[in-house]
Design an enzyme around this catalytic site. Structure first.
Site, PDB file in Angstrom:
ATOM      1  N   MET A 103      44.906  35.210  40.258  1.00 49.56           N
ATOM      2  CA  MET A 103      44.222  34.426  39.242  1.00 49.56           C
ATOM      3  C   MET A 103      45.022  34.422  37.940  1.00 49.56           C
ATOM      4  O   MET A 103      44.513  34.070  36.873  1.00 49.56           O
ATOM      5  CB  MET A 103      42.799  34.946  39.009  1.00 49.56           C
ATOM      6  CG  MET A 103      41.891  34.717  40.207  1.00 49.56           C
ATOM      7  SD  MET A 103      40.128  34.592  39.813  1.00 49.56           S
ATOM      8  CE  MET A 103      39.820  36.171  39.038  1.00 49.56           C
ATOM      9  N   HIS A 152      50.702  42.682  40.286  1.00 50.82           N
ATOM     10  CA  HIS A 152      51.035  41.424  40.943  1.00 50.82           C
ATOM     11  C   HIS A 152      52.519  41.380  41.328  1.00 50.82           C
ATOM     12  O   HIS A 152      52.872  40.923  42.422  1.00 50.82           O
ATOM     13  CB  HIS A 152      50.744  40.240  40.009  1.00 50.82           C
ATOM     14  CG  HIS A 152      49.311  40.096  39.614  1.00 50.82           C
ATOM     15  ND1 HIS A 152      48.876  40.280  38.323  1.00 50.82           N
ATOM     16  CD2 HIS A 152      48.207  39.783  40.341  1.00 50.82           C
ATOM     17  CE1 HIS A 152      47.577  40.073  38.262  1.00 50.82           C
ATOM     18  NE2 HIS A 152      47.137  39.784  39.468  1.00 50.82           N
ATOM     19  N   ASP A 202      41.491  46.069  44.796  1.00 53.29           N
ATOM     20  CA  ASP A 202      40.326  45.279  45.205  1.00 53.29           C
ATOM     21  C   ASP A 202      39.983  45.613  46.654  1.00 53.29           C
ATOM     22  O   ASP A 202      40.063  44.764  47.552  1.00 53.29           O
ATOM     23  CB  ASP A 202      40.621  43.789  45.045  1.00 53.29           C
ATOM     24  CG  ASP A 202      40.908  43.426  43.593  1.00 53.29           C
ATOM     25  OD1 ASP A 202      40.032  43.642  42.743  1.00 53.29           O
ATOM     26  OD2 ASP A 202      42.023  42.948  43.313  1.00 53.29           O
ATOM     27  N   SER A 248      44.941  45.917  35.674  1.00 48.90           N
ATOM     28  CA  SER A 248      44.013  44.820  35.874  1.00 48.90           C
ATOM     29  C   SER A 248      44.169  43.830  34.727  1.00 48.90           C
ATOM     30  O   SER A 248      44.403  44.234  33.581  1.00 48.90           O
ATOM     31  CB  SER A 248      42.566  45.337  35.911  1.00 48.90           C
ATOM     32  OG  SER A 248      41.639  44.269  35.853  1.00 48.90           O
TER      33      SER A 248
END
Length: 281
Positions: free
Chosen positions: A30, A37, A150, A185
């Site tokens: 996102m 990431h 997650d 995060s």
């Protein structure tokens, strides 16, 4: 590196890559990228010929009182980080491209979406599985990369892939943490200075619980009580849940045996953070 917004344009590129025999890795995000990431990109680069990253803040996984509108976005920054990491294509569709006015189809995994985060975020995983299934159909990856942070999302997506016979491998990569242990995060950017300092208790309490198990503790209720009490010692923290479940089916366990997931969600002010560890005995 190219940034593509249209599904038809991306499909044309993918068709060309597949015709030339390229193995495609996919990193769905996102946006508002961080080193977590980038670690997924590195894993994809190591294992595939061509890496595609999606950047799409998916509206269907946000509840009516959640942070969709204020979710951090910075496409210029993200593009620079992705290009430096070696991403070949960023797929950055608009909301209208993914969900046209006529859109009526959703995918839902049952049972395992009603526990942990699913208890207090109704509809969240329906939004997740729908957008991930759409992205898998668009990108047609050989491997897709997700982070262990997650944990429930990963288990739900793996279940969807198995149940719907999707032709790809879901690869789970380790949690990447800040220097003091806080799980990376995009939402960490919301935290005030005091909240950021307090949030370190999440990883500390999880690591301490893992050490207790290593030293022989097997009673899940005692471990949950220990973690909850540790979190309650800091300012700003409001516990959503602390639970210990089977690491595969997310069923609650009373005694630690085999592989278990210790997962938690805690609010610091208006920011909800999650973290977890997997322990096997």
């Amino acid at each position: 590196m190219r940034v593509i917004e249209k599904i038809s344009d991306l499909k044309a590129v993918i068709r060309s890559q597949k015709l030339s025999g390229k193995i495609i890795g996919f990193v769905p995000t996102m946006g508002y990228l961080h080193e977590g990431h980038i670690s997924l990109v590195k894993a994809s680069k190591d294992e595939n010929d061509f890496t595609i990253m999606s950047i799409f803040v998916n509206p269907t996984q946000f509840g009516p009182n959640e942070d969709f509108e204020k979710y951090p976005r910075d496409m210029a920054r993200d593009s620079k980080m992705a290009e430096e990491a070696g991403v070949d294509i960023i797929f950055a569709p608009t909301r209208e491209e993914m969900y046209p006015d006529s859109y009526k189809t959703y995918i839902e995994v049952e049972d395992i979406t009603g526990v942990l985060c699913g208890k207090t975020r109704p509809g969240h995983f329906k939004g997740v599985t729908t957008v991930v299934a759409k992205l898998f159909n668009i990108v047609e990856p050989d491997k897709a990369y997700f982070g262990q942070k997650d944990a429930q999302q990963v288990i739900v997506i793996k279940k969807m892939v198995r149940d719907l016979n999707m032709n790809l491998e879901v690869v789970i990569c380790p949690i990447i943490r800040e220097y003091d242990g806080l799980a990376m995060s995009s939402r960490n950017s919301y935290l005030s200075t005091g909240e950021r300092k307090a949030a370190v208790i999440l990883s500390k309490s999880l690591f301490e619980a893992k050490e207790l198990i290593k030293n022989g503790e097997r009673d899940a209720s005692k471990l949950i009580k220990y973690i909850s009490e540790r979190i309650s010692t800091v300012d700003f923290a409001e516990i959503d849940y602390v639970e210990i479940t089977d690491a595969e089916n997310l069923e609650e366990v009373e005694m630690i045996n085999g592989k278990v997931l210790i997962a938690l969600a805690v609010r610091f002010g208006k920011t909800r953070l999650i973290d977890n560890v997997v322990v096997e005995v």
